[in-house]
Write a protein that holds these residues in place. Structure first.
Motif, mmCIF file in Angstrom:
data_model
loop_
_atom_site.group_PDB
_atom_site.id
_atom_site.type_symbol
_atom_site.label_atom_id
_atom_site.label_comp_id
_atom_site.label_asym_id
_atom_site.label_seq_id
_atom_site.Cartn_x
_atom_site.Cartn_y
_atom_site.Cartn_z
ATOM 1 N N ASP A 47 0.856 -1.187 0.000
ATOM 2 C CA ASP A 47 0.000 0.000 0.000
ATOM 3 C C ASP A 47 0.887 1.230 0.000
ATOM 4 O O ASP A 47 1.913 1.272 0.698
ATOM 5 C CB ASP A 47 -0.895 0.020 1.242
ATOM 6 N N ARG A 50 0.275 7.647 -0.151
ATOM 7 C CA ARG A 50 -0.328 8.810 -0.792
ATOM 8 C C ARG A 50 -0.625 8.470 -2.243
ATOM 9 O O ARG A 50 -0.093 7.518 -2.799
ATOM 10 C CB ARG A 50 0.599 10.020 -0.715
ATOM 11 N N ASP A 51 -1.492 9.272 -2.839
ATOM 12 C CA ASP A 51 -1.878 9.020 -4.215
ATOM 13 C C ASP A 51 -0.789 9.515 -5.160
ATOM 14 O O ASP A 51 0.013 10.380 -4.801
ATOM 15 C CB ASP A 51 -3.211 9.718 -4.521
ATOM 16 N N ASP A 58 0.416 9.654 -9.730
ATOM 17 C CA ASP A 58 0.534 9.136 -11.086
ATOM 18 C C ASP A 58 1.951 8.595 -11.253
ATOM 19 O O ASP A 58 2.157 7.479 -11.688
ATOM 20 C CB ASP A 58 0.238 10.216 -12.129
ATOM 21 N N THR A 109 -5.617 2.445 -10.442
ATOM 22 C CA THR A 109 -5.564 2.363 -8.988
ATOM 23 C C THR A 109 -4.441 1.457 -8.498
ATOM 24 O O THR A 109 -3.871 1.670 -7.430
ATOM 25 C CB THR A 109 -6.916 1.859 -8.462
ATOM 26 N N LYS A 112 -2.489 2.175 -4.819
ATOM 27 C CA LYS A 112 -2.484 3.604 -4.550
ATOM 28 C C LYS A 112 -3.458 3.977 -3.435
ATOM 29 O O LYS A 112 -4.399 3.245 -3.135
ATOM 30 C CB LYS A 112 -2.834 4.375 -5.829
ATOM 31 N N TYR A 113 -3.241 5.139 -2.857
ATOM 32 C CA TYR A 113 -4.076 5.597 -1.745
ATOM 33 C C TYR A 113 -5.536 5.706 -2.165
ATOM 34 O O TYR A 113 -6.440 5.467 -1.367
ATOM 35 C CB TYR A 113 -3.556 6.950 -1.250
ATOM 36 N N ARG A 114 -5.772 6.050 -3.440
ATOM 37 C CA ARG A 114 -7.153 6.204 -3.920
ATOM 38 C C ARG A 114 -7.944 4.897 -3.851
ATOM 39 O O ARG A 114 -9.170 4.900 -3.966
ATOM 40 C CB ARG A 114 -7.149 6.713 -5.354
ATOM 41 N N ALA A 115 -7.254 3.769 -3.657
ATOM 42 C CA ALA A 115 -7.931 2.474 -3.603
ATOM 43 C C ALA A 115 -8.890 2.362 -2.425
ATOM 44 O O ALA A 115 -9.742 1.467 -2.409
ATOM 45 C CB ALA A 115 -6.905 1.347 -3.533
ATOM 46 N N LYS A 116 -8.743 3.254 -1.456
ATOM 47 C CA LYS A 116 -9.605 3.187 -0.266
ATOM 48 C C LYS A 116 -11.084 3.298 -0.621
ATOM 49 O O LYS A 116 -11.935 2.856 0.120
ATOM 50 C CB LYS A 116 -9.207 4.272 0.736
ATOM 51 N N THR A 171 -12.420 1.940 -3.408
ATOM 52 C CA THR A 171 -12.735 0.915 -4.396
ATOM 53 C C THR A 171 -13.359 -0.299 -3.712
ATOM 54 O O THR A 171 -12.850 -0.765 -2.685
ATOM 55 C CB THR A 171 -11.451 0.482 -5.129
#
Length: 270
Positions: free
Chosen positions: A26, A29-30, A32, A84, A99-103, A105
């Motif tokens: 994990d 932080r998010d 690219d 993600t 990525k952090y954005r996976a939280k 999903t």
């Protein structure tokens, strides 16, 4: 910044089957692209780092900066087209990064994305990014696509995604009866694409979707084994699987020639 992720039993089984030894982490932080100085922290959790570098001659003069950075000797993890979950084999062992954005999903779909990354990371024929797939032919692809450099990049990333999907979808299909939760997530994600796929030609024709966006959407559906409309259906073939970048360039050349002819016919009719 990187924390080892605990995997459920079915996902652990996929890792052992396809990419034994790969790490799944994990990211706090998010991103690219992870800044090189931060990416080098992976050295604390892997055996070694081997940053990739590619000839600058492969790139058109107007290639996006992100692609130039990836081709350079900078340790570049993650690119704009990656979603993600991404992965890299610039480390030993390979690393899958969540990525952090996976939280946000759904769990089953996220675990499928991790499983997909493990399948790709364990396939020696699949590079982590499209540049080594196209190689020097990236210039030919750019010449064949009469769009700006960012859209050329988007189409290239989509075409590569489609080719990888041809490599991996039989594996996903084989999970029925073995990894049913992950198989069901693969099927469900594919079924959700069908309505949009059917309307792609109309959306492009009415300028409600760019050609690059349509290519991205269609090629993402290849890994789910969905029916594609023309001209994208020509990418769902054994010929593309076998001939890779050469076929992709030829497809782009033919497709844009046909689009130009169609516009000429409309102009003549008017």
């Amino acid at each position: 910044m990187f924390e080892t992720r605990t995997l459920p039993p079915d996902l652990e089984s996929v890792r052992e089957e396809y990419a034994p030894g790969a790490l799944v982490v994990d990211v706090a932080r998010d991103f690219d692209t992870i800044p090189p100085e931060a990416a080098e922290n992976l050295g604390l959790v892997v055996e070694s780092l081997s940053p990739a570098a590619y000839p600058k001659e492969w790139l058109p003069d107007d290639a996006p900066q992100a692609l130039r950075r990836y081709a350079s000797s900078d340790f570049t993890i993650g690119m704009p087209e990656h979603g993600t979950v991404t992965w890299t084999d610039q480390t030993t062992p390979p690393v899958v990064l969540v990525k952090y954005r996976a939280k946000g999903t759904p769990t089953d779909f996220l675990d499928f994305l991790i499983a997909e990354a493990l399948v790709q990371a364990g396939n020696d024929d699949v590079p982590e990014q499209f540049l080594p797939f196209f190689g020097a032919q990236y210039r030919e692809l750019a010449d064949a696509i009469p769009l700006g450099p960012s859209e050329v990049y988007q189409v290239a990333a989509a075409l590569f995604d489609g080719w990888v999907g041809l490599q991996t979808r039989d594996e996903f299909a084989s999970w029925e009866g073995r990894h049913d939760r992950l198989y069901d997530a693969w099927v469900d994600a594919g079924e959700r694409l069908d309505d949009r796929l059917a309307s792609l030609p109309r959306l492009v024709a009415t300028d409600r979707l760019s050609f690059a966006e349509a290519t991205e959407f269609a090629c993402s559906a290849i890994k789910h084994e969905r029916d594609l409309p023309a001209p994208f259906s020509a990418l769902d073939t054994a010929a593309y699987l076998d001939h890779g970048a050469t076929y992709a360039v030829q497809w782009a050349q033919k497709t844009f020639e046909q689009l130009a002819d169609a516009r000429d016919d409309i102009s003549d009719a008017e």
